[in-house]
Design a protein around this motif. Sequence first.
Motif, PDB file in Angstrom:
ATOM      1  N   VAL A  34       0.850  -1.192   0.000  1.00 23.62           N
ATOM      2  CA  VAL A  34       0.000   0.000   0.000  1.00 23.62           C
ATOM      3  C   VAL A  34       0.888   1.245   0.000  1.00 23.62           C
ATOM      4  CG1 VAL A  34      -0.194  -0.031   2.525  1.00 23.62           C
ATOM      5  CG2 VAL A  34      -1.928   1.162   1.176  1.00 23.62           C
ATOM      6  N   GLY A  35       0.403   2.307  -0.610  1.00 18.87           N
ATOM      7  CA  GLY A  35       1.204   3.523  -0.679  1.00 18.87           C
ATOM      8  C   GLY A  35       0.614   4.656   0.137  1.00 18.87           C
ATOM      9  N   SER A  70       2.643   4.076  -6.721  1.00 14.40           N
ATOM     10  CA  SER A  70       3.528   3.537  -7.755  1.00 14.40           C
ATOM     11  C   SER A  70       4.591   2.633  -7.143  1.00 14.40           C
ATOM     12  CB  SER A  70       4.188   4.671  -8.539  1.00 14.40           C
ATOM     13  OG  SER A  70       4.901   5.545  -7.673  1.00 14.40           O
ATOM     14  N   ARG A  71       5.038   2.957  -5.936  1.00 14.35           N
ATOM     15  CA  ARG A  71       6.024   2.117  -5.230  1.00 14.35           C
ATOM     16  C   ARG A  71       5.389   0.792  -4.800  1.00 14.35           C
ATOM     17  NH1 ARG A  71       8.717   5.659  -7.039  1.00 14.35           N
ATOM     18  NH2 ARG A  71       9.887   7.289  -5.957  1.00 14.35           N
ATOM     19  N   ALA A  72       4.127   0.869  -4.357  1.00 18.74           N
ATOM     20  CA  ALA A  72       3.413  -0.355  -3.962  1.00 18.74           C
ATOM     21  C   ALA A  72       3.248  -1.281  -5.164  1.00 18.74           C
ATOM     22  CB  ALA A  72       2.055  -0.001  -3.364  1.00 18.74           C
ATOM     23  N   LEU A  73       2.928  -0.704  -6.303  1.00 20.32           N
ATOM     24  CA  LEU A  73       2.786  -1.490  -7.530  1.00 20.32           C
ATOM     25  C   LEU A  73       4.111  -2.174  -7.893  1.00 20.32           C
ATOM     26  CD1 LEU A  73       1.466  -2.425 -10.164  1.00 20.32           C
ATOM     27  CD2 LEU A  73       1.842  -0.142 -11.092  1.00 20.32           C
ATOM     28  N   GLN A  74       5.205  -1.458  -7.749  1.00 20.05           N
ATOM     29  CA  GLN A  74       6.527  -2.024  -8.040  1.00 20.05           C
ATOM     30  C   GLN A  74       6.808  -3.252  -7.172  1.00 20.05           C
ATOM     31  OE1 GLN A  74       9.304   1.232  -7.600  1.00 20.05           O
ATOM     32  NE2 GLN A  74       8.409   2.350  -9.330  1.00 20.05           N
ATOM     33  N   ALA A  75       6.315  -3.231  -5.936  1.00 22.45           N
ATOM     34  CA  ALA A  75       6.532  -4.367  -5.028  1.00 22.45           C
ATOM     35  C   ALA A  75       5.855  -5.631  -5.564  1.00 22.45           C
ATOM     36  CB  ALA A  75       6.012  -4.038  -3.627  1.00 22.45           C
ATOM     37  N   VAL A  76       4.654  -5.484  -6.119  1.00 18.61           N
ATOM     38  CA  VAL A  76       3.949  -6.639  -6.676  1.00 18.61           C
ATOM     39  C   VAL A  76       4.603  -7.092  -7.981  1.00 18.61           C
ATOM     40  CG1 VAL A  76       1.773  -7.378  -7.730  1.00 18.61           C
ATOM     41  CG2 VAL A  76       1.755  -6.226  -5.530  1.00 18.61           C
ATOM     42  N   VAL A  77       4.971  -6.143  -8.816  1.00 16.75           N
ATOM     43  CA  VAL A  77       5.646  -6.480 -10.071  1.00 16.75           C
ATOM     44  C   VAL A  77       6.961  -7.216  -9.783  1.00 16.75           C
ATOM     45  CG1 VAL A  77       6.797  -5.537 -12.118  1.00 16.75           C
ATOM     46  CG2 VAL A  77       4.592  -4.604 -11.383  1.00 16.75           C
ATOM     47  N   GLY A  78       7.658  -6.773  -8.719  1.00 11.73           N
ATOM     48  CA  GLY A  78       8.933  -7.384  -8.348  1.00 11.73           C
ATOM     49  C   GLY A  78       8.803  -8.683  -7.577  1.00 11.73           C
ATOM     50  N   ALA A 140       4.027  10.220  -4.643  1.00  9.56           N
ATOM     51  CA  ALA A 140       5.213   9.668  -5.308  1.00  9.56           C
ATOM     52  C   ALA A 140       4.998   9.840  -6.801  1.00  9.56           C
ATOM     53  CB  ALA A 140       5.400   8.184  -4.970  1.00  9.56           C
ATOM     54  N   PRO A 141       6.053  10.138  -7.554  1.00  8.97           N
ATOM     55  CA  PRO A 141       5.893  10.289  -9.001  1.00  8.97           C
ATOM     56  C   PRO A 141       5.263   9.040  -9.615  1.00  8.97           C
ATOM     57  CG  PRO A 141       8.039  11.100  -8.315  1.00  8.97           C
ATOM     58  CD  PRO A 141       7.425  10.436  -7.110  1.00  8.97           C
ATOM     59  N   THR A 145      -1.991  10.531  -7.303  1.00 11.12           N
ATOM     60  CA  THR A 145      -1.945  11.977  -7.048  1.00 11.12           C
ATOM     61  C   THR A 145      -1.284  12.693  -8.221  1.00 11.12           C
ATOM     62  OG1 THR A 145       0.096  11.587  -5.775  1.00 11.12           O
ATOM     63  CG2 THR A 145      -1.955  11.817  -4.523  1.00 11.12           C
ATOM     64  N   ASN A 146      -0.293  12.051  -8.834  1.00  8.94           N
ATOM     65  CA  ASN A 146       0.385  12.584 -10.017  1.00  8.94           C
ATOM     66  C   ASN A 146      -0.560  12.560 -11.218  1.00  8.94           C
ATOM     67  OD1 ASN A 146       3.849  12.104 -11.112  1.00  8.94           O
ATOM     68  ND2 ASN A 146       2.262  13.398 -11.979  1.00  8.94           N
ATOM     69  N   VAL A 147      -1.316  11.462 -11.351  1.00  5.37           N
ATOM     70  CA  VAL A 147      -2.259  11.319 -12.463  1.00  5.37           C
ATOM     71  C   VAL A 147      -3.319  12.419 -12.411  1.00  5.37           C
ATOM     72  CG1 VAL A 147      -4.078   9.849 -13.459  1.00  5.37           C
ATOM     73  CG2 VAL A 147      -1.906   8.836 -12.717  1.00  5.37           C
TER      74      VAL A 147
END
Length: 341
Positions: A34-35, A70-78, A140-141, A145-147
């Motif tokens: 979660v972010g 976006s960081r939380a998503l990276q965790a699942v992708v990784g 986070a970029p 929130t960026n979108v």
Amino acid sequence: MQRRHFIAGGLSAAALPSLSFAQGIEKPKVTIAVGGKNLFYYLPLTIAEQLGYFKAEGLDVNIVDFAGGSRALQAVVGGSADVVSGAFEHTINMQFKGQPMRAFVLQGAAPQIVLGVNPKTMPNFKSVADLKGKKIGVTAPGSSTNVLANYVLAKAGLKPSDVSFVGVGAANGAVAAMRAGQIDAISNLDPVITLLQRSGDLKIVTDTRKVAEAEQVFGGPMPAGCLYAPTAFTDRNPNTAQALTNAMVRANKWIQQAGPGEIIRVVPESYLLGDRAVYIDGFLASKQAMSVDGSFPAKGAETAFKALASVDSKLAEAKLDLNAVYTNAFVQKANAKYPKG
């Protein structure tokens, strides 16, 4: 065959005690990324955890917090997490990138994101066009929130490259950055927004905590926080996804019936950012934007696609299967099992 087995599994789960249900769960230990867990955007996740709803479904859930979605998503992708509690629109981006994700229970009926300017650094602000060349703080970029900021800028004729985006997180760091004048505007969520507003450090430009305003901004229903995972996860672990959904639907319904005092008793003290009154105000402002029953609106994926396409020409040209980025199948079963939460 798999579909018949899935339906039968769902029916037996509703009829049998949680112990028997737990034996049918393919993956009892689940890691959710979660972010910004302290945000109201993710309140159903915290409620499900704190009130023991995950455990009641036979799950051992580990929630890992990151600075932004976006960081939380990276965790699942990784591969370090199984499921994301994050923004719905990431499922569309990931299908476009050839890594299909599926959302399976909704937390937010509207984004709850507020874009506002800093009265100290922009005392003469008149319109979004004034943000050209300015620094905008986001959780986070690449996060939701960026979108949202990109989308509001685009409607004013500005490109993302016309501003500088700065990752400030979703807690005290974001508040400090605004108060110190390090950023000229911020796209963030409650309780950060209410804290800045109460102290006079924020002038609101766009407020998607209001469902009507969110629909006006995006031109339709814009699903927000949800649980989503790689499609392979929900295909291989339907009982696990069902258990997660059951817990989240119960949390959604509990929130709708809860008063601010009950919320404060359940969430960790650190979520209050040192001011209970601000947290209560933030909850009351955000509650209307939370999902009542976990269901995704029929045109939600289309709205989210249009928002993303407005700032990404390659995505705009893509032929995507928007029906594949979400399912209400698990939510329907959860609501049948817990009609009153």
